[in-house]
Design an enzyme around this catalytic site. Structure first.
Site, PDB file in Angstrom:
ATOM      1  N   LYS A   9     -20.329   9.722   6.073  1.00  0.00           N
ATOM      2  CA  LYS A   9     -20.087  10.091   4.675  1.00  0.00           C
ATOM      3  C   LYS A   9     -20.534  11.538   4.420  1.00  0.00           C
ATOM      4  CE  LYS A   9     -20.709   5.275   3.169  1.00  0.00           C
ATOM      5  NZ  LYS A   9     -21.413   4.364   2.218  1.00  0.00           N
ATOM      6  N   TYR A  49     -12.206   1.607  -0.784  1.00  0.00           N
ATOM      7  CA  TYR A  49     -13.228   0.818  -1.472  1.00  0.00           C
ATOM      8  C   TYR A  49     -12.613  -0.167  -2.476  1.00  0.00           C
ATOM      9  CZ  TYR A  49     -17.176   3.432   0.505  1.00  0.00           C
ATOM     10  OH  TYR A  49     -18.121   3.955   1.352  1.00  0.00           O
ATOM     11  N   ASN A 112     -26.082   6.467   1.818  1.00  0.00           N
ATOM     12  CA  ASN A 112     -26.440   5.710   3.018  1.00  0.00           C
ATOM     13  C   ASN A 112     -25.675   6.132   4.276  1.00  0.00           C
ATOM     14  OD1 ASN A 112     -24.023   4.490   2.521  1.00  0.00           O
ATOM     15  ND2 ASN A 112     -24.854   2.449   2.132  1.00  0.00           N
ATOM     16  N   HIS A 115     -20.270   4.616   6.874  1.00  0.00           N
ATOM     17  CA  HIS A 115     -19.545   3.366   6.613  1.00  0.00           C
ATOM     18  C   HIS A 115     -19.162   2.712   7.934  1.00  0.00           C
ATOM     19  CE1 HIS A 115     -16.587   0.509   5.100  1.00  0.00           C
ATOM     20  NE2 HIS A 115     -15.866   0.864   6.154  1.00  0.00           N
ATOM     21  N   GLU A 126      -8.802  -1.084   7.824  1.00  0.00           N
ATOM     22  CA  GLU A 126      -9.356   0.260   7.653  1.00  0.00           C
ATOM     23  C   GLU A 126      -8.860   1.220   8.741  1.00  0.00           C
ATOM     24  OE1 GLU A 126     -13.293  -1.396   5.281  1.00  0.00           O
ATOM     25  OE2 GLU A 126     -13.571  -0.506   7.270  1.00  0.00           O
TER      26      GLU A 126
HETATM   27  P1  DAT Z   1     -21.813  -1.519   3.300  1.00  0.00           P
HETATM   28  O1  DAT Z   1     -21.525  -0.040   3.229  1.00  0.00           O
HETATM   29  O2  DAT Z   1     -23.135  -1.792   3.939  1.00  0.00           O
HETATM   30  O3  DAT Z   1     -20.679  -2.298   3.909  1.00  0.00           O
HETATM   31  P2  DAT Z   1     -20.923  -2.609   0.749  1.00  0.00           P
HETATM   32  O4  DAT Z   1     -19.578  -2.773   1.375  1.00  0.00           O
HETATM   33  O5  DAT Z   1     -21.532  -3.787   0.084  1.00  0.00           O
HETATM   34  O6  DAT Z   1     -21.986  -2.028   1.785  1.00  0.00           O
HETATM   35  O7  DAT Z   1     -20.839  -1.447  -0.347  1.00  0.00           O
HETATM   36  C1  DAT Z   1     -20.111  -0.275  -0.091  1.00  0.00           C
HETATM   37  C2  DAT Z   1     -20.927   0.912  -0.531  1.00  0.00           C
HETATM   38  O8  DAT Z   1     -21.147   0.846  -1.935  1.00  0.00           O
HETATM   39  C3  DAT Z   1     -22.339   0.968   0.065  1.00  0.00           C
HETATM   40  O9  DAT Z   1     -22.338   1.591   1.338  1.00  0.00           O
HETATM   41  C4  DAT Z   1     -23.093   1.748  -0.949  1.00  0.00           C
HETATM   42  C5  DAT Z   1     -22.444   1.350  -2.256  1.00  0.00           C
HETATM   43  N1  DAT Z   1     -23.192   0.268  -2.910  1.00  0.00           N
HETATM   44  C6  DAT Z   1     -23.221  -1.035  -2.551  1.00  0.00           C
HETATM   45  N2  DAT Z   1     -24.010  -1.745  -3.360  1.00  0.00           N
HETATM   46  C7  DAT Z   1     -24.475  -0.872  -4.276  1.00  0.00           C
HETATM   47  C8  DAT Z   1     -25.348  -0.967  -5.407  1.00  0.00           C
HETATM   48  N3  DAT Z   1     -25.887  -2.135  -5.762  1.00  0.00           N
HETATM   49  N4  DAT Z   1     -25.619   0.164  -6.108  1.00  0.00           N
HETATM   50  C9  DAT Z   1     -25.071   1.344  -5.754  1.00  0.00           C
HETATM   51  N5  DAT Z   1     -24.239   1.514  -4.709  1.00  0.00           N
HETATM   52  C10 DAT Z   1     -23.951   0.422  -3.989  1.00  0.00           C
HETATM   53 MG    MG Z   2     -18.778  -2.692   3.252  1.00  0.00          MG
END
Ligand code: DAT
Ligand code: MG
Length: 149
Positions: A9, A49, A112, A115, A126
């Site tokens: 990212k 997303y 974070n 991805h 994807e």
């Molecule tokens: P991951 O990236 O571990 O697959 P995810 O698919 O649940 O996580 O979410 C996608 C992204 O969205 C994640 O990398 C960071 C953001 N995100 C997820 N939960 C969040 C939250 N509660 N508050 C803010 N950003 C969040």
């Molecule tokens: Mg995810």
């Protein structure tokens, strides 16, 4: 052979962690089959997303992923989807285990670093959203007999 989609990212790029992050998948023994450096469009971000469209953080997620260049990759190997998720670590870097990418380099869930696809179906979706077939390279590393019995 299993493939997964990974993307460093904008925070990972800005912080100079591209080499460090790629190194972890390379030294683990996975095979790089696709790689590009790009500025993500709003359309691509919203498609990528899409499952999070209704979440409150969706707008900031799209804004963040489009805020600077991203390194998009496809990696190949037995069990690469689940293994890459382990190498990446939990979604929230504050609770991600040390030794994982997020656990070692992050402190905030909205920053974070990387991805990774979470399952075979999402990996397939994807990979084809981010790469054309022509952009993926089918090759056999010479390392193969040293990684597999
Ligand atoms: P991951 O990236 O571990 O697959 P995810 O698919 O649940 O996580 O979410 C996608 C992204 O969205 C994640 O990398 C960071 C953001 N995100 C997820 N939960 C969040 C939250 N509660 N508050 C803010 N950003 C969040
Ligand atoms: Mg995810």
């Amino acid at each position: 052979m299993e493939r997964t989609f990974l993307a460093i990212k904008p925070d990972g790029v800005q912080r100079g962690l591209v080499g460090e992050i790629i190194r972890r998948f390379e030294t683990k023994g996975f095979t790089l089959v696709g790689l590009k450096f790009l500025q993500v469009s709003k359309e691509l971000a919203e498609q990528h997303y899409g499952v999070h469209r209704e979440r409150p953080f969706f707008p900031s997620l799209v804004e963040f992923i489009t805020s600077g260049p991203v390194v998009a990759m496809v990696w190949e190997g037995d069990g690469v989807i689940a293994s890459a998720r382990k190498i990446i670590g939990a979604t929230n870097p504050l609770t991600a285990e040390p030794g994982t990418i997020r656990g070692d380099f992050g402190i905030n869930i909205g920053r974070n670093l990387i991805h990774g696809s979470d399952a075979p179906e999402t990996a397939q979706k994807e990979v084809s959203l981010w790469f054309t077939d022509a952009e993926l390279v089918n090759w056999q590393p010479h390392l193969t007999p040293w990684l597999h019995e």
